[in-house]
Design an enzyme around this catalytic site. Structure first.
Site, PDB file in Angstrom:
ATOM      1  N   ARG A  72      14.021  15.721   1.005  1.00 51.71           N
ATOM      2  CA  ARG A  72      13.349  17.018   1.168  1.00 51.71           C
ATOM      3  C   ARG A  72      11.887  16.795   1.562  1.00 51.71           C
ATOM      4  NH1 ARG A  72      11.247  19.208  -2.948  1.00 51.71           N
ATOM      5  NH2 ARG A  72      12.873  18.631  -4.417  1.00 51.71           N
ATOM      6  N   TYR A 124      10.712  39.570  17.354  1.00 48.06           N
ATOM      7  CA  TYR A 124      12.102  39.300  16.985  1.00 48.06           C
ATOM      8  C   TYR A 124      12.407  40.078  15.696  1.00 48.06           C
ATOM      9  CZ  TYR A 124      16.252  36.827  15.476  1.00 48.06           C
ATOM     10  OH  TYR A 124      17.519  36.534  15.051  1.00 48.06           O
ATOM     11  N   ASP A 196       4.728  32.445  18.470  1.00 50.26           N
ATOM     12  CA  ASP A 196       6.146  32.093  18.562  1.00 50.26           C
ATOM     13  C   ASP A 196       6.403  31.763  20.032  1.00 50.26           C
ATOM     14  OD1 ASP A 196       8.895  32.063  18.925  1.00 50.26           O
ATOM     15  OD2 ASP A 196       9.263  33.548  17.356  1.00 50.26           O
ATOM     16  N   LYS A 221      17.035  27.332  20.150  1.00 47.69           N
ATOM     17  CA  LYS A 221      17.070  27.828  21.529  1.00 47.69           C
ATOM     18  C   LYS A 221      16.858  26.678  22.529  1.00 47.69           C
ATOM     19  CE  LYS A 221      17.144  31.645  19.105  1.00 47.69           C
ATOM     20  NZ  LYS A 221      18.402  32.164  18.585  1.00 47.69           N
TER      21      LYS A 221
HETATM   22  C1  LIG Z   1      11.662  34.712  19.533  1.00 42.48           C
HETATM   23  C2  LIG Z   1      12.482  34.268  18.360  1.00 42.48           C
HETATM   24  N1  LIG Z   1      11.864  33.748  17.300  1.00 42.48           N
HETATM   25  C3  LIG Z   1      12.555  33.342  16.215  1.00 42.48           C
HETATM   26  C4  LIG Z   1      13.933  33.441  16.165  1.00 42.48           C
HETATM   27  C5  LIG Z   1      14.663  32.996  14.932  1.00 42.48           C
HETATM   28  O1  LIG Z   1      15.243  31.759  15.136  1.00 42.48           O
HETATM   29  P1  LIG Z   1      16.521  31.237  14.303  1.00 42.48           P
HETATM   30  O2  LIG Z   1      17.668  32.099  14.714  1.00 42.48           O
HETATM   31  O3  LIG Z   1      16.620  29.817  14.686  1.00 42.48           O
HETATM   32  O4  LIG Z   1      16.204  31.439  12.860  1.00 42.48           O
HETATM   33  C6  LIG Z   1      14.619  33.962  17.258  1.00 42.48           C
HETATM   34  C7  LIG Z   1      16.081  34.074  17.221  1.00 42.48           C
HETATM   35  O5  LIG Z   1      16.697  34.588  18.143  1.00 42.48           O
HETATM   36  C8  LIG Z   1      13.873  34.399  18.377  1.00 42.48           C
HETATM   37  O6  LIG Z   1      14.471  34.931  19.455  1.00 42.48           O
END
Ligand SMILES: Cc1ncc(COP(=O)(O)O)c(C=O)c1O
Length: 407
Positions: A72, A124, A196, A221
């Site tokens: 961890r 998101y 992000d 992604k």
């Molecule tokens: C722009 C963005 N940030 C964060 C996330 C969250 O990522 P995760 O699904 O890996 O938790 C997503 C998920 O689609 C996203 O599109």
């Protein structure tokens, strides 16, 4: 802080580096670094293996037997990926988490009661939920503004503002935020500027080089790129933020496991090659959409008509693989369009090699109220395409098939 590793090189054949410490590198060589960075491999192995250890042997009750103590806190396969992410982001440190949301939660967990956050109005869905439902319970207040307007950010920050949090390009409307201007506005009140970067990936945009303090990725992604693992990361050049993130990582414990770390590290080797193809295909799909009679509005930063085109051209190496659009017949047309597609799959998520389509109001953003959808600018008929790396002609033909079906 736990001392989970010996302070000196003990001659162990596993190379050093944990939590992705690196000196960063020249953006021009990202494709080469994506292949060769990191690599905590034993002996003469070509790639870093999956080290499936929960714990590590001590030499005696007072001396570790090697670099690691308990997974961890730090672990070789994850540490290798963290080195790679830090390298690609131009960061000194990166931390890998169990999901993109766990990474975003790690950023928000830097906040204390009384702190104020300025965040984008288009985020998101779960990021929005964390800020709307979770952090206010711990005494954090949030103001959502149109972060594509740096003056709106400047007007919204105040003395208690501890964090300015944006996505760019945004999900799902591909709005483009001027990272340098927003970071300046945050720094005027000594707030942390976090971006992000999921929709761009470090292959197209490196927020830390533009002045942000934290760059967040959903590794699920583009970094992984194969829709077979969930993960997230936070990268920084700030030593103090790095220490606090490291503590969050090992105390909250939402770490990325060795198998997922291996998959994302493997995927990252082809990030640049995939991104080049995603961008080329997305531009072709956007052109096909713009010229079709069934389409009302196209959201793609590569189009001259996109309000964020100039900023995107300035801060991104290319315009990305995501395209969104509205059809003249609204939600009924959207339903018919997705049903007619043959190559593109109806699914949430993005950034994988396969093209995916979704209707945000019905899928990723289904928990939004009508007011929240309206505030985020999401029309019920909005369609979002994650353009994959299939042959361009096949994708354009499939999109035309969908569009012709609604005429
Ligand atoms: C722009 C963005 N940030 C964060 C996330 C969250 O990522 P995760 O699904 O890996 O938790 C997503 C998920 O689609 C996203 O599109």
């Amino acid at each position: 802080m736990p001392s989970e590793e010996s302070s000196e090189d003990d001659g162990n054949s596993n190379p050093p580096a944990r939590n992705g410490r690196t000196d960063g590198g020249d953006p021009e060589t990202l494709d080469t670094r994506a292949i060769h960075a990191g690599e905590q491999k034993p002996d003469n192995a070509l790639v870093t293996p999956i080290y499936a250890n929960a714990t590590y042997e001590y030499e005696s009750s007072t001396a570790l037997g090697g670099r690691y103590r308990y997974s961890r806190m730090s672990a070789p396969t994850r540490g290798d990926l963290e080195s790679v992410v830090a390298n690609l982001e131009g960061a000194t440190h990166a931390y890998a988490f169990a999901s993109g949301m766990a990474a975003i939660d790690a950023v928000f967990s830097l906040l204390s009661a009384g702190d104020h956050v300025v965040a984008g109005s288009s985020l998101y869905a779960e990021t929005y939920d964390l800020l709307a439902d979770v952090y206010p319970r711990y005494g954090v207040s949030v103001t959502h503004v149109d972060v594509t307007d740096p003056d709106a950010v400047r007007d919204a920050v105040r003395e208690e503002t501890a964090l300015v949090y944006v996505e760019t390009p945004t999900n799902p409307l591909l709005r483009v935020v001027d990272i340098a201007a927003v970071a300046d506005a945050a720094h005027e009140v000594d707030a942390v500027a976090a971006v992000d970067n999921t929709f761009a990936s470090p292959a197209l945009q490196r927020p830390l080089e533009l002045g942000a303090d934290l760059s967040v990725e959903s590794l699920t992604k583009y970094l992984n790129g194969h829709s077979d693992a969930i993960g997230g990361s936070v990268a920084t050049r700030d030593a103090d933020l790095a220490l606090r993130l490291e503590k969050t990582q090992y105390t909250r414990g939402a770490v990325l496991g060795p198998f997922e770390s291996f998959l994302v590290r493997r995927g990252a080797k082809t990030l640049q090659a995939r991104m080049d193809r995603h961008c080329r295909n997305a531009a072709a799909v956007a052109d096909a959409l713009v010229s079709h009679a069934a389409v009302d509005t196209v959201y793609y930063p590569g189009l001259d008509s996109h309000p964020g085109h100039e900023v995107a051209a300035e801060q991104m190496a290319d315009f990305g693989g995501m395209v969104a659009f509205e059809l003249s017949g609204g939600v009924d047309d959207a339903t018919e369009f997705v049903a007619a597609l043959e190559t593109v799959t109806i699914a949430e998520s993005l950034g994988g090699v396969e093209s995916l389509v979704e209707v945000p109001a019905a899928m990723t953003h289904q928990d939004f109220t009508a007011e929240e959808l309206h505030a985020a600018g999401i029309d019920p008929g909005l369609v979002r395409l994650s353009v994959g790396i299939e042959r361009e002609a096949d994708l354009v033909a499939d999109v035309r098939r969908g569009l012709d079906a609604v005429l």
